[in-house]
Design a protein around this motif. Structure first.
Motif, PDB file in Angstrom:
ATOM      1  N   UNK A 151       3.819  -2.291   4.925  1.00  4.77           N
ATOM      2  CA  UNK A 151       2.778  -1.800   4.022  1.00  4.77           C
ATOM      3  C   UNK A 151       2.223  -2.917   3.162  1.00  4.77           C
ATOM      4  N   UNK A 152       3.086  -3.820   2.710  1.00  5.77           N
ATOM      5  CA  UNK A 152       2.607  -4.934   1.905  1.00  5.77           C
ATOM      6  C   UNK A 152       1.702  -5.868   2.675  1.00  5.77           C
ATOM      7  N   UNK A 153       1.980  -6.060   3.976  1.00 14.35           N
ATOM      8  CA  UNK A 153       1.133  -6.933   4.787  1.00 14.35           C
ATOM      9  C   UNK A 153      -0.254  -6.327   4.995  1.00 14.35           C
ATOM     10  N   UNK A 154      -0.317  -5.014   5.110  1.00 10.13           N
ATOM     11  CA  UNK A 154      -1.639  -4.371   5.237  1.00 10.13           C
ATOM     12  C   UNK A 154      -2.395  -4.452   3.926  1.00 10.13           C
ATOM     13  N   UNK A 155      -1.672  -4.239   2.803  1.00  9.88           N
ATOM     14  CA  UNK A 155      -2.326  -4.299   1.504  1.00  9.88           C
ATOM     15  C   UNK A 155      -2.939  -2.973   1.133  1.00  9.88           C
ATOM     16  N   UNK A 156      -3.346  -2.914  -0.134  1.00  9.79           N
ATOM     17  CA  UNK A 156      -3.957  -1.687  -0.671  1.00  9.79           C
ATOM     18  C   UNK A 156      -5.374  -1.988  -1.114  1.00  9.79           C
ATOM     19  N   UNK A 157      -6.249  -2.216  -0.151  1.00  4.18           N
ATOM     20  CA  UNK A 157      -7.635  -2.507  -0.483  1.00  4.18           C
ATOM     21  C   UNK A 157      -8.397  -1.261  -0.868  1.00  4.18           C
ATOM     22  N   UNK A 158      -9.700  -1.406  -1.100  1.00  4.48           N
ATOM     23  CA  UNK A 158     -10.497  -0.246  -1.516  1.00  4.48           C
ATOM     24  C   UNK A 158     -10.474   0.890  -0.519  1.00  4.48           C
ATOM     25  N   UNK A 159     -10.387   0.543   0.774  1.00  3.54           N
ATOM     26  CA  UNK A 159     -10.458   1.593   1.791  1.00  3.54           C
ATOM     27  C   UNK A 159      -9.130   2.302   2.001  1.00  3.54           C
ATOM     28  N   UNK A 160      -8.025   1.670   1.656  1.00  3.46           N
ATOM     29  CA  UNK A 160      -6.715   2.242   1.971  1.00  3.46           C
ATOM     30  C   UNK A 160      -5.820   2.367   0.754  1.00  3.46           C
ATOM     31  N   UNK A 161      -6.374   2.268  -0.441  1.00  7.25           N
ATOM     32  CA  UNK A 161      -5.540   2.349  -1.636  1.00  7.25           C
ATOM     33  C   UNK A 161      -4.836   3.681  -1.769  1.00  7.25           C
ATOM     34  N   UNK A 162      -5.558   4.780  -1.517  1.00  3.30           N
ATOM     35  CA  UNK A 162      -4.954   6.101  -1.629  1.00  3.30           C
ATOM     36  C   UNK A 162      -3.833   6.273  -0.619  1.00  3.30           C
ATOM     37  N   UNK A 163      -4.083   5.841   0.613  1.00  6.35           N
ATOM     38  CA  UNK A 163      -3.036   5.926   1.624  1.00  6.35           C
ATOM     39  C   UNK A 163      -1.813   5.113   1.258  1.00  6.35           C
ATOM     40  N   UNK A 164      -2.022   3.967   0.628  1.00  4.99           N
ATOM     41  CA  UNK A 164      -0.923   3.105   0.223  1.00  4.99           C
ATOM     42  C   UNK A 164      -0.018   3.818  -0.790  1.00  4.99           C
ATOM     43  N   UNK A 165      -0.607   4.426  -1.797  1.00  8.13           N
ATOM     44  CA  UNK A 165       0.182   5.097  -2.835  1.00  8.13           C
ATOM     45  C   UNK A 165       0.889   6.325  -2.266  1.00  8.13           C
ATOM     46  N   UNK A 166       0.176   7.122  -1.468  1.00  7.21           N
ATOM     47  CA  UNK A 166       0.807   8.296  -0.863  1.00  7.21           C
ATOM     48  C   UNK A 166       1.968   7.869   0.032  1.00  7.21           C
ATOM     49  N   UNK A 167       1.765   6.801   0.776  1.00  7.32           N
ATOM     50  CA  UNK A 167       2.814   6.276   1.655  1.00  7.32           C
ATOM     51  C   UNK A 167       4.047   5.866   0.848  1.00  7.32           C
ATOM     52  N   UNK A 168       3.839   5.182  -0.286  1.00  8.09           N
ATOM     53  CA  UNK A 168       4.966   4.755  -1.113  1.00  8.09           C
ATOM     54  C   UNK A 168       5.756   5.957  -1.629  1.00  8.09           C
ATOM     55  N   UNK A 169       5.058   6.970  -2.107  1.00  7.63           N
ATOM     56  CA  UNK A 169       5.761   8.148  -2.607  1.00  7.63           C
ATOM     57  C   UNK A 169       6.487   8.878  -1.475  1.00  7.63           C
TER      58      UNK A 169
END
Length: 916
Positions: free
Chosen positions: A309-327
């Motif tokens: 997940x860190x390699x993909x990053x949490x850019x503008x297009x995937x920020x929401x997915x990043x946070x949901x994924x972490x939870x």
């Protein structure tokens, strides 16, 4: 060139295949040799047994049992795939069950689920040194499947659908090959084909994942729903295979699955769907490990999940997915290793390790895994930058939701109680660092920038309400009881006010919505704490700890509201009133924790009186406001001290007493300062009396800290530092009053104001001496060296003040400068003063029977004698010289007789000595 590349590719594919063929070919021969060795060993043992039996008597031979054939334990060699591992109550119990100390006598080993142990790391290193070719083989096969797709892309040999089909077929062949080898030749340590099924099946799983990713990411042959469905199917397949195979398959499959998106390549404007893929892989790893209990597979899964997940990053297009994924990862780490949809983690908490004693059990592995996952997930979620309002609210609600879930959903999990602090702290940090230039904050700050008729901004109110909800749920957990009910009550008392304080620091809501509306938020929180206090009081009886905690929070909320709306003087008085209210509540309901609030209130009031708005404000503010602030504070301290006088509150009483004395000293000094400035022509900073008063204030603060050293504890070092700092400032001011601002040695210094004896010399030099002397008298616990230094300072300052006063009496304010010389009356007065002081000391030595005071008196008289003969004879003339010598002679004669009489009283007479 292309045929050469094809040949190289075939060679690469042939290497692992060749290794496999050789190993499989040797397996039959090795098994036959093993069977032959076992048979020979059995025959030899039987022959030996028969020979030994033949040599024994008949009766003994009858008692020898017949040799039994060894029975292979299939359940140990090949564990059943659906067998549910026993869930240990704690790590140490699991170890005792496997090897009880009472039977073997061996000391208990560390918990099995401790992953990063020295013995495990050494065993892993040894395994890799001996079996590295298995890892290389798995990597080679997995890369072969992925590069098969890429080769088709580069050369255009096959259409996209055929390339993906080829990759999937290759992966399926590898999985089938692994299963064939496992079923026919085995996969245990005694088999020559050990680890080979895991190598084949793991590489096949990676190839299948790579094929699906290529179909979605490179060729867009399937939609995201189909891709996720296919990957879920592959994950379930891997889960089943993982139950049958060893941990090598799980490790290879997991690492390959996490690395596959980066090896396949391709690009996408919205890579958020990959978070769903990584979540599936993580669930696969945790699912395998929750049955087999290898432990390190779960750790490897979480490392791969967070790294990918860190390699993909949490850019503008995937920020929401990043946070949901972490939870989602955090929730999975809580649920899956614990094998329950409702967490029931028992045993020790991680934070209890701090006070763990030797022999106590360590926290269970599922507890440690959940602790680490929640910590990492909340840390990443709260620290990543939020660029939209929707993203801010999503992250805030997810963090709050995780905290709420841990309070309610995991309320039966005793070992997870301390984990709740991470999402709660993450929410506070997110609100804090978004408050300076975040998107939502900028919109909130500009609400009324264009029009005053704009709608009321609800952002701050919603956040405060979110904090209040967390406090209510923490109170609910406290009502459930348990070992840490008081800690949960403390959390209830802190969470909501902490949210309000964070908003005040970073968002400054009063500047947007107004001071009074913002203060109403604080008052509402105070009312909530009062309700909680009443609820706790109903059920706690004589144990008032929880009541005291939420009552402290209520007082803090009221003080916070006062800070928002009141002026400097009114705020200071309001804080003093809250301190007195805390003391009154302690007196009424016996709430010992109120001493904490009193201590914090004293420190806060001291900061306000000295620093902000401080002494500078007090020197120019209107006199009524200044008197209100300092007199109100002093009254609050005295009233609080009276409330606590009959109670056993040593810390609070000592701090209140020292604060009352120092506040009274500051008030008197400020009143003198303002009065002298009103009648003088020079400012306080340039005058000896102004510096003397500054010295009095700072020395008083220093001695207040010295008095509080009696409390000891963790704050002792801080108090020593504060006492040294305040004392240093006070000494600097006193040195400046004795040098640069001294009218005796500095020409043009501020003149002495006032009549003889009652003038600014008394303020500048005698008042600091009195403060130091009072501190020596009051502080019984003062160190001997410090006390002696203070006594010397008192004597020196008093002597200097007396000399300056005599000079002012004869010379006046205009003649203080040293170049004006010394008049004969002034010189004679110095002599008589020394004689009087010596005589008084001598008299006191007789009254107190103090040999030290007698010697001090003799020293002063000797100084007077030296002055007469060295200075007065040459400086005096006429009758003054005669009277000076006459007075000296008579005084010395009388003191000689007095000294003789004193010695005779203290020592026995010769006749008395003979009688004895």
């Amino acid at each position: 060139m292309e045929p050469v590349l094809v040949l190289i590719g075939l060679i690469v594919l042939a290497i692992p295949v060749t290794i496999v063929v050789l190993l499989v070919g040797q397996s039959s021969l090795r098994r036959r040799v093993d069977d032959l060795e076992q048979r020979l060993a059995g025959v030899d043992m039987e022959v030996r047994t028969q020979d030994e039996t033949a040599d024994q008597p008949e009766k003994t031979r009858r008692s020898v049992p017949a040799r039994q054939e060894p029975v292979a334990d299939e359940t140990v060699r090949k564990p059943a795939p659906w067998a549910r591992a026993a869930k240990p109550s704690d790590a140490s119990t699991e170890e005792v069950a496997r090897d009880p100390e009472g039977e073997s006598g061996a000391p208990p080993s560390p918990p099995r689920a401790v992953v990063f142990r020295q013995d495990r790391m050494q065993a892993m290193g040894k395994w890799f040194r001996e079996n590295w070719f298995y890892a290389v083989s798995a990597l080679s096969l997995a890369l072969a499947g992925i590069f098969l797709v890429q080769y088709g892309v580069e050369n255009g040999l096959l259409p996209p659908a055929a390339r993906v089909a080829a990759a999937l077929a290759f992966g399926a062949v590898l999985i089938v090959a692994g299963e064939v080898v496992r079923r026919r030749f085995g996969d245990d340590e005694t088999s020559a084909t050990a680890y080979l099924p895991s190598v084949f099946s793991g590489a096949g799983l990676v190839t299948l994942f790579g094929g699906i990713l290529a179909a979605r990411q490179m060729y867009d042959l399937i939609g995201p729903e189909t891709a996720l469905g296919a990957m879920v199917t592959i994950a379930l397949l891997g889960l089943v295979l993982g139950w049958y195979h060893g941990p090598l398959l799980a490790a290879v499959g997991l690492m390959g699955a996490f690395a596959a998106p980066f090896l396949v390549g391709g690009s996408s404007e919205d890579p958020s769907w990959l978070y769903g893929y990584f979540l599936i892989v993580a669930l696969l790893g945790l699912g395998i490990d929750t049955v087999r209990r290898w432990a390190w597979i779960s750790v490897l899964t979480l490392i791969g999940a967070y790294s990918a997940a860190g390699l993909i990053g949490a850019g503008p297009a995937s920020g929401a997915g990043f946070v949901v994924y972490l939870m989602a990862i955090a929730v999975a780490a809580v649920v899956i290793p614990g094998r329950s949809l409702i967490p029931d983690h028992a045993g020790q908490m991680i934070t209890e390790v701090i006070r763990r004693k030797k022999g106590d059990p360590w926290p269970e592995f599922p507890t440690r895994l959940a602790f680490g996952a929640v910590l990492v997930s909340t840390g990443f979620a709260s620290a990543h930058w939020v660029d939209t309002e929707a993203m801010f609210w999503l992250t805030s609600l997810l963090l709050a939701g995780l905290a709420i879930a841990l309070m309610t959903w995991a309320s039966n999990a005793r070992a997870l109680q301390d984990v709740t602090v991470f999402p709660a702290a993450g929410l506070l940090y997110l609100v804090f660092h978004q408050g300076f230039d975040g998107v939502l904050y900028l919109r909130f700050a500009g609400t009324y920038a264009e029009t005053n008729e704009a709608d009321y901004p609800m952002a701050v109110t919603v956040l405060v309400g979110l904090g209040a909800l967390l406090s209510v749920l923490a109170a609910w957990r406290s009502f459930r009881g348990g070992d840490y009910a008081a800690v949960w009550a403390g959390a209830a008392a802190v969470l909501a006010p902490a949210m309000a304080i964070v908003l005040e620091i970073s968002w400054q809501p009063a500047e947007v919505i107004g001071a009074y509306p913002w203060a109403l938020h604080a008052i509402a929180l105070g009312a909530l704490m009062v309700v909680l206090a009443e609820r706790f009081a109903r059920v706690d009886g004589d144990d008032r700890m929880r009541v005291a905690l939420v009552t402290l929070s209520a007082l803090s909320c009221l003080a916070f509201a006062c800070i928002i709306v009141l002026s400097s003087a009114a705020l200071t008085v309001a804080l003093a009133v809250t301190v007195a209210a805390a003391a009154a509540l302690d007196r009424k309901f016996s709430l010992p924790p109120m001493s904490w609030f009193i201590a914090v209130g004293i420190a806060t009031l001291g900061f306000r009186l000295v620093v902000d708005p401080g002494l500078d404000w007090a020197s120019w503010a209107p006199l009524p406001e200044m008197l209100l602030a300092y007199c109100g504070t002093l009254a609050g301290f005295v009233l609080s001290l009276r409330f606590l006088r009959p109670m056993d509150r040593p810390m609070a009483r000592l701090m209140l007493e020292s604060a009352a004395w120092s506040t009274a000293g500051i008030l008197m000094s400020l009143l003198l300062l303002r009065w002298l400035e009103s009648i003088g022509e020079v400012g306080a900073e340039d005058s000896h009396w102004g510096l003397g008063l500054a010295s009095v204030i700072w020395l008083g603060l220093a001695f207040a800290q010295v008095q509080r050293l009696e409390l000891g504890g963790a704050m002792k070092t801080v108090r020593v530092f504060l006492a040294a700092a305040f004392g240093f400032i006070g000494v600097l001011a006193l040195v400046a009053a004795l040098s640069d601002a001294n009218p005796l040695v500095e020409f043009g210094a501020a003149p002495v104001l006032g009549p003889p004896l009652f003038n600014t010399l008394t303020v500048a030099y005698l008042l600091p001496a009195l403060v130091i002397g009072l501190a020596v008298w009051r502080i019984r616990s003062m160190q001997p060296m410090v006390k002696q230094a203070c006594q010397v300072a008192v004597l020196a300052l008093s002597a200097f003040w007396l000399g300056m006063t005599i000079r002012h009496f004869w010379q006046g304010a205009a003649g203080m400068y040293v170049d004006n010389g010394v008049t004969q009356p002034e010189l004679y007065t110095y002599t008589m003063t020394l004689l009087v002081i010596g005589a008084l000391l001598f008299y006191q030595s007789l009254a107190r029977q103090s040999d030290m005071m007698r010697k001090a008196g003799l020293a002063v008289i000797g100084l007077a004698v030296a002055k007469v003969f060295l200075i007065d004879i040459s400086g005096l003339g006429g009758l003054i010289r005669v009277f000076s010598l006459l007075a000296l002679g008579l005084a010395l004669a009388g003191l000689a007789w007095l000294n003789r009489w004193a010695l005779m009283r203290q020592s026995p007479q010769p006749s008395e000595a003979l009688d004895q």
